[in-house]
Design a protein around this motif. Structure first.
Motif, mmCIF file in Angstrom:
data_model
loop_
_atom_site.group_PDB
_atom_site.id
_atom_site.type_symbol
_atom_site.label_atom_id
_atom_site.label_comp_id
_atom_site.label_asym_id
_atom_site.label_seq_id
_atom_site.Cartn_x
_atom_site.Cartn_y
_atom_site.Cartn_z
ATOM 1 N N GLY A 1 85.955 63.252 -20.156
ATOM 2 C CA GLY A 1 86.285 64.405 -19.345
ATOM 3 C C GLY A 1 85.105 65.300 -19.048
ATOM 4 O O GLY A 1 85.253 66.303 -18.346
ATOM 5 N N GLN A 2 83.913 64.957 -19.565
ATOM 6 C CA GLN A 2 82.701 65.701 -19.255
ATOM 7 C C GLN A 2 81.879 64.927 -18.234
ATOM 8 O O GLN A 2 82.088 63.729 -18.003
ATOM 9 N N LEU A 3 80.923 65.610 -17.624
ATOM 10 C CA LEU A 3 80.147 64.983 -16.552
ATOM 11 C C LEU A 3 79.040 64.083 -17.065
ATOM 12 O O LEU A 3 78.817 62.996 -16.521
ATOM 13 N N TRP A 4 78.297 64.512 -18.083
ATOM 14 C CA TRP A 4 77.126 63.743 -18.487
ATOM 15 C C TRP A 4 77.464 62.337 -18.961
ATOM 16 O O TRP A 4 76.659 61.410 -18.735
ATOM 17 N N PRO A 5 78.629 62.080 -19.592
ATOM 18 C CA PRO A 5 78.945 60.683 -19.920
ATOM 19 C C PRO A 5 79.105 59.795 -18.689
ATOM 20 O O PRO A 5 78.880 58.586 -18.775
ATOM 21 N N VAL A 6 79.491 60.392 -17.562
ATOM 22 C CA VAL A 6 79.593 59.601 -16.335
ATOM 23 C C VAL A 6 78.214 59.090 -15.928
ATOM 24 O O VAL A 6 78.056 57.953 -15.466
ATOM 25 N N GLY A 7 77.186 59.931 -16.097
ATOM 26 C CA GLY A 7 75.822 59.500 -15.821
ATOM 27 C C GLY A 7 75.400 58.357 -16.730
ATOM 28 O O GLY A 7 74.741 57.406 -16.288
ATOM 29 N N ILE A 8 75.785 58.425 -18.021
ATOM 30 C CA ILE A 8 75.481 57.330 -18.949
ATOM 31 C C ILE A 8 76.178 56.055 -18.499
ATOM 32 O O ILE A 8 75.589 54.958 -18.512
ATOM 33 N N ALA A 9 77.447 56.178 -18.095
ATOM 34 C CA ALA A 9 78.198 55.003 -17.655
ATOM 35 C C ALA A 9 77.570 54.369 -16.422
ATOM 36 O O ALA A 9 77.455 53.140 -16.331
ATOM 37 N N CYS A 10 77.159 55.182 -15.466
ATOM 38 C CA CYS A 10 76.497 54.651 -14.268
ATOM 39 C C CYS A 10 75.197 53.957 -14.628
ATOM 40 O O CYS A 10 74.842 52.926 -14.030
ATOM 41 N N CYS A 11 74.477 54.501 -15.598
ATOM 42 C CA CYS A 11 73.225 53.886 -16.041
ATOM 43 C C CYS A 11 73.500 52.535 -16.685
ATOM 44 O O CYS A 11 72.789 51.555 -16.410
ATOM 45 N N VAL A 12 74.508 52.451 -17.524
ATOM 46 C CA VAL A 12 74.843 51.198 -18.202
ATOM 47 C C VAL A 12 75.198 50.116 -17.187
ATOM 48 O O VAL A 12 74.752 48.966 -17.295
ATOM 49 N N ILE A 13 75.975 50.469 -16.191
ATOM 50 C CA ILE A 13 76.452 49.484 -15.234
ATOM 51 C C ILE A 13 75.358 49.027 -14.276
ATOM 52 O O ILE A 13 75.258 47.842 -13.938
ATOM 53 N N ASN A 14 74.499 49.941 -13.848
ATOM 54 C CA ASN A 14 73.509 49.627 -12.811
ATOM 55 C C ASN A 14 72.098 49.386 -13.350
ATOM 56 O O ASN A 14 71.179 49.162 -12.560
ATOM 57 N N LEU A 15 71.919 49.439 -14.676
ATOM 58 C CA LEU A 15 70.588 49.299 -15.254
ATOM 59 C C LEU A 15 69.859 48.013 -14.847
ATOM 60 O O LEU A 15 68.624 48.023 -14.720
ATOM 61 N N PRO A 16 70.547 46.874 -14.643
ATOM 62 C CA PRO A 16 69.822 45.672 -14.219
ATOM 63 C C PRO A 16 68.977 45.870 -12.969
ATOM 64 O O PRO A 16 67.902 45.264 -12.852
ATOM 65 N N PHE A 17 69.397 46.713 -12.042
ATOM 66 C CA PHE A 17 68.595 46.949 -10.840
ATOM 67 C C PHE A 17 67.243 47.566 -11.207
ATOM 68 O O PHE A 17 66.208 47.208 -10.639
ATOM 69 N N MET A 18 67.272 48.494 -12.141
ATOM 70 C CA MET A 18 66.032 49.137 -12.581
ATOM 71 C C MET A 18 65.128 48.131 -13.281
ATOM 72 O O MET A 18 63.913 48.085 -13.036
ATOM 73 N N ILE A 19 65.713 47.324 -14.137
ATOM 74 C CA ILE A 19 64.926 46.339 -14.884
ATOM 75 C C ILE A 19 64.300 45.320 -13.948
ATOM 76 O O ILE A 19 63.124 44.969 -14.074
#
Length: 266
Positions: free
Chosen positions: A131-149
């Motif tokens: 229910g907080q915003l910053w965990p959403v940023g963590i979730a987006c990072c987890v899902i899309n991290l392969p693009f960065m790598i």
């Protein structure tokens, strides 16, 4: 008609068909956003900028947009160090289980996004941070991290190892070599991956829908809540703003490092 000419004609027919299919939704949304009517129609009923004026003065939309920017910023800040180090390691060093890691990086694209979202929702719920915003940023990072790598890996693969050896022979410690030789060499990949992570997080809908409540919705969720009742042209105007923002980011990426940096990572 000769055989080479016929092949060229067929190829161009396919190319034009694909371009039309890809651009048609954008053209329809763009035209509908300028309508002077009160419902979405294409072709538009006259031309007007009133819907852009409406979204410019809509405080709820601006609040949702700022939340989306916050989520995207959290995602990008986390992805830069993690994705950079992982990309360099996979490109330069003999990592154990490298093939397994490469396959693991494909999981976000093989597992349905709804499954990943529900899993993250359960994890964050157990941690009492749902229910907080910053965990959403963590979730987006987890899902899309392969693009960065992948973007960093593409830059690191072209790095001449003799440069690092020369720095070491000159007495530079490993940390100094990393910051003055390795990191500047992979910076194009870091920039391209960071911009892509920001865009993906800014537009993330499904994960945001599962992880936030009605008080702190992001802009994609705000748009979804609006179209559940009636689709008005102001939503088309918001979509055009999103498209323009993504196009501006891609243009910036091309001007800074070139799109080939990211394309080589695929």
């Amino acid at each position: 008609m000769t055989a080479p000419l016929s092949k060229t004609v067929v190829l161009w027919v396919f190319v034009i068909t694909v371009l039309v299919m890809l651009s048609a939704p954008t053209i329809v949304v763009l035209g509908a956003s300028f309508t002077s009517g009160n419902i979405i129609t294409f072709p538009p009923e006259g031309l007007s900028l009133k819907w852009y004026a409406k979204i410019a003065g809509a405080s709820d939309l601006w609040d949702a947009f700022l939340r989306s920017v916050y989520v995207a910023a959290v995602c990008t800040i986390l992805a830069i160090p993690v994705g950079t180090l992982a990309g360099i390691a996979l490109a330069k060093y003999a990592v154990r289980f490298e093939k397994t890691i490469q396959i693991y990086l494909l999981l976000p694209f093989t597992i349905p996004l709804i499954g990943s979202g529900i899993g993250l929702m359960l994890v964050f719920g157990e941690a009492r941070i749902l229910g907080q915003l910053w965990p959403v940023g963590i979730a987006c990072c987890v899902i899309n991290l392969p693009f960065m790598i992948w973007a960093v890996t593409a830059s690191a693969s072209s790095l001449d190892p003799d440069l690092e050896l020369a720095a070491a022979n000159c007495g530079a410690p490993p940390l100094s070599t990393f910051f003055h030789v390795t990191l500047p060499a992979v910076m194009p990949g870091v920039i391209s991956g960071s911009l892509l992570m920001f865009i993906l997080a800014l537009n993330e809908f499904l994960v945001s829908l599962l992880l936030v409540d009605a008080r702190i919705v992001t802009l994609p969720v705000q748009i979804y809540n609006s179209i559940r009742s009636i689709i008005t042209p102001d939503l088309a105007a918001i979509s055009v703003v999103f498209i323009a923002s993504a196009a501006a980011a891609i243009f910036l990426l091309d001007r800074l490092v070139g799109l080939d940096i990211f394309l080589k990572s695929k």
